[in-house]
Write a protein that holds these residues in place. Structure first.
Motif, PDB file in Angstrom:
ATOM      1  N   GLY A  49     -29.224  -9.408 -48.766  1.00  0.00           N
ATOM      2  CA  GLY A  49     -30.240  -8.392 -48.966  1.00  0.00           C
ATOM      3  C   GLY A  49     -30.025  -7.204 -48.206  1.00  0.00           C
ATOM      4  O   GLY A  49     -30.947  -6.361 -47.687  1.00  0.00           O
ATOM      5  N   ALA A  50     -28.870  -6.901 -47.770  1.00  0.00           N
ATOM      6  CA  ALA A  50     -28.532  -5.773 -46.892  1.00  0.00           C
ATOM      7  C   ALA A  50     -28.783  -4.437 -47.633  1.00  0.00           C
ATOM      8  O   ALA A  50     -28.573  -4.122 -48.914  1.00  0.00           O
ATOM      9  CB  ALA A  50     -26.922  -5.583 -46.759  1.00  0.00           C
ATOM     10  N   LEU A  55     -22.100  -6.071 -42.003  1.00  0.00           N
ATOM     11  CA  LEU A  55     -22.172  -7.261 -41.527  1.00  0.00           C
ATOM     12  C   LEU A  55     -21.972  -8.257 -42.729  1.00  0.00           C
ATOM     13  O   LEU A  55     -21.309  -9.192 -42.368  1.00  0.00           O
ATOM     14  CB  LEU A  55     -23.645  -7.388 -40.839  1.00  0.00           C
ATOM     15  CG  LEU A  55     -23.979  -8.687 -40.455  1.00  0.00           C
ATOM     16  CD1 LEU A  55     -22.947  -9.297 -39.351  1.00  0.00           C
ATOM     17  CD2 LEU A  55     -25.556  -8.878 -39.979  1.00  0.00           C
ATOM     18  N   SER A  56     -22.598  -7.973 -43.707  1.00  0.00           N
ATOM     19  CA  SER A  56     -22.356  -8.732 -45.245  1.00  0.00           C
ATOM     20  C   SER A  56     -20.899  -9.079 -45.352  1.00  0.00           C
ATOM     21  O   SER A  56     -20.466  -9.964 -45.737  1.00  0.00           O
ATOM     22  CB  SER A  56     -23.235  -8.095 -46.083  1.00  0.00           C
ATOM     23  OG  SER A  56     -22.684  -7.218 -46.809  1.00  0.00           O
TER      24      SER A  56
END
Length: 253
Positions: free
Chosen positions: A213-214, A222-223
């Protein structure tokens, strides 16, 4: 000699060459080594420095090469006879009968280059990857020139240039067999870019990153780093190391 070895170690780090630092922390006479003696063990089997005579060197070299595959530091006990010595966590005891009655404790510390992530782009996601990669133990190199060579030991290539020069970098990464290749793009645009390439694109991660859900650039970065971590191969158990036979080695002293 120790100063020279430290300079040599610094050069190896700069060249991203793995090595093991071997340091004698205890010497029980009679041995030819003393506490503080140091050597570097390279992946090609070179031992630069001094940690004892031929018998001790053979054992240190065998154990050092093993640690280049496991990446774990170890305290090596070399004794005339291991006997029924209890197993110690983080330590290995090796019987070496050709030692003339002495014993050595040698700390072996692998110095492995951090995994390298090659990023194309100067957009917010690219900058966020550079900022977040370091604390996670990665070396992130961000370039804007698509002709910049992809390092041969890169574990990941992330194209985050948002439409600029994506195709040649993706093609180069796929042809060189980089373990993880990703394109930062929407699903629709990513599909269009990949369909234009003349190589197999089934291994490309697009959209890049795990679905967490970035929304912001740091979250997307980060993902992507999380997906790189999740995609890395699991380390296989190292093979057992057989100590060198004393009958084939000369006496230490």
């Amino acid at each position: 000699m120790r100063t020279d070895l430290m300079l040599r170690a610094s050069d190896l780090r700069a060249q991203r060459k793995p090595f093991v630092m071997a340091t004698v922390v205890r010497a029980q006479r009679p041995t030819s080594a003393k506490a503080g003696d140091t050597a570097l063990i390279l992946a090609d089997g070179t031992l630069d420095g001094f940690v004892g005579g031929t018998c001790a060197t053979s054992t240190v070299l065998a154990q050092g090469l093993r640690l280049l595959t496991t990446g774990e530091s170890t305290l090596l006990h070399i004794t005339p006879s291991a006997g029924d010595a209890p197993a110690e966590e983080g330590a290995v005891t090796v019987a070496n009968p050709c030692l003339s009655g002495g014993a050595l404790d040698i700390f072996l510390e692998p110095m492995l280059p951090p995994p390298l992530v090659h990023v194309l782009g100067d957009a917010p996601v690219a900058r966020a990857l550079a900022a977040l990669g370091g604390p996670l133990g990665y070396q992130v190199t961000a370039v804007v020139d698509p002709s910049a060579p992809i390092p041969p030991d890169a574990v990941a290539v992330v194209v985050a240039s948002h439409g600029h020069d994506e195709e040649p970098v993706l093609t180069a990464a796929l042809r060189t067999g980089v373990p993880y290749v990703a394109l930062v793009a929407s699903r629709r645009r990513g599909s269009a870019v990949l369909s234009s390439l003349d190589v197999d694109t089934s291994a490309v991660h697009s959209p890049a990153g795990l679905d967490i859900g970035a929304r912001t650039a740091p979250e997307v970065a980060l993902s992507i780093l999380a997906e790189i971590i999740a995609s890395r191969p699991r380390a296989a158990p190292p093979p057992p190391v057989v100590p060198p036979k004393a009958s084939l080695l000369p006496v230490l002293e």
